[in-house]
Design an enzyme around this catalytic site. Sequence first.
Site, PDB file in Angstrom:
ATOM      1  NE  ARG A  49      -3.628   1.824   2.899  1.00 35.69           N
ATOM      2  CZ  ARG A  49      -4.881   2.447   2.369  1.00 35.69           C
ATOM      3  NH1 ARG A  49      -5.364   1.669   1.463  1.00 35.69           N
ATOM      4  NH2 ARG A  49      -5.258   3.512   2.883  1.00 35.69           N
ATOM      5  CB  ILE A  75      -5.777   5.853  -0.988  1.00 37.94           C
ATOM      6  CG1 ILE A  75      -5.781   4.601  -0.980  1.00 37.94           C
ATOM      7  CG2 ILE A  75      -5.176   6.574   0.316  1.00 37.94           C
ATOM      8  CD1 ILE A  75      -4.332   4.102  -1.148  1.00 37.94           C
ATOM      9  CB  SER A  76     -10.677   3.384   0.452  1.00 36.73           C
ATOM     10  OG  SER A  76     -11.478   4.001  -0.789  1.00 36.73           O
ATOM     11  CD  GLN A  77     -11.357   3.491   7.527  1.00 40.14           C
ATOM     12  OE1 GLN A  77     -12.120   4.299   6.980  1.00 40.14           O
ATOM     13  NE2 GLN A  77     -11.593   3.031   8.691  1.00 40.14           N
TER      14      GLN A  77
END
Length: 225
Positions: A49, A75-77
């Site tokens: 990530r 950016i999504s959790q």
Amino acid sequence: MSSAVMNPGAGSHGIGMTSQRTRDRMIERLREQGVRDERVLAAMAQVPRHLFVEPALAQRAYDDTALPLGFAQTISQPYVVARMIELLIAGRELGKTLEIGAGCGYQAAVLGVLSKQVFAVERIAPLLARARENLKQIKLSHIRLKHADGNRGLPEAAPFDTIILAAAAPSVPPALLTQLAPGGRMVMPLGGAEQVLCLVEHKESGFVESRFDSVRFVPLLPGVA
Ligand code: SAH
């Protein structure tokens, strides 16, 4: 699962946070938060990530938080990525998958570990270019990216077994329903200021909707930029 070979340490921005151990800690946290699907956990353990965020944010890449991507996008959790994919994959395979809102390509990469056929569309051209670079770095070349307005889906590659939206809409975009294969599943953040995860299943009897966690996503916007 695809046989993508990744080298998580290669080209890394920093030091400790690039290690498998840092990623494994994220996986432990996801388990504590209730994520159970081992395939999803394994895929997220594999995708580096930190390579998808700005170098200045790499230290925070594995925190359970959304991070800015530039262009007013995030950016999504990790928990939300895991939760959405878990809803899609429960009791089946993802099959041919469409992601709307590729952003930096992180979620596309996780999907790419879980499925041999992934299409991802993004409306902001420079973000799409970044997603392309990021995915090249980790050698997930079977993910096809397109600069397009996801409200229209991706008719040339439809139908899809799985559709996932990374941006919120007040209602389900009708074009996406027509591109969801029989037996297919779609997950999206539904709403405006208040949003919930919404799962749509294409059953013999029709489209069946269920609602889950409350979430906060950027809006699904019209057109390309
Ligand atoms: N999945 C991404 C999260 C990106 S945030 C990741 O892992 O990084 C949501 C993205 O949806 C943003 O990049 C935004 O530009 C994009 N988006 C918003 N409306 C869109 C639309 N109509 N078509 C395609 N992408 C859209």
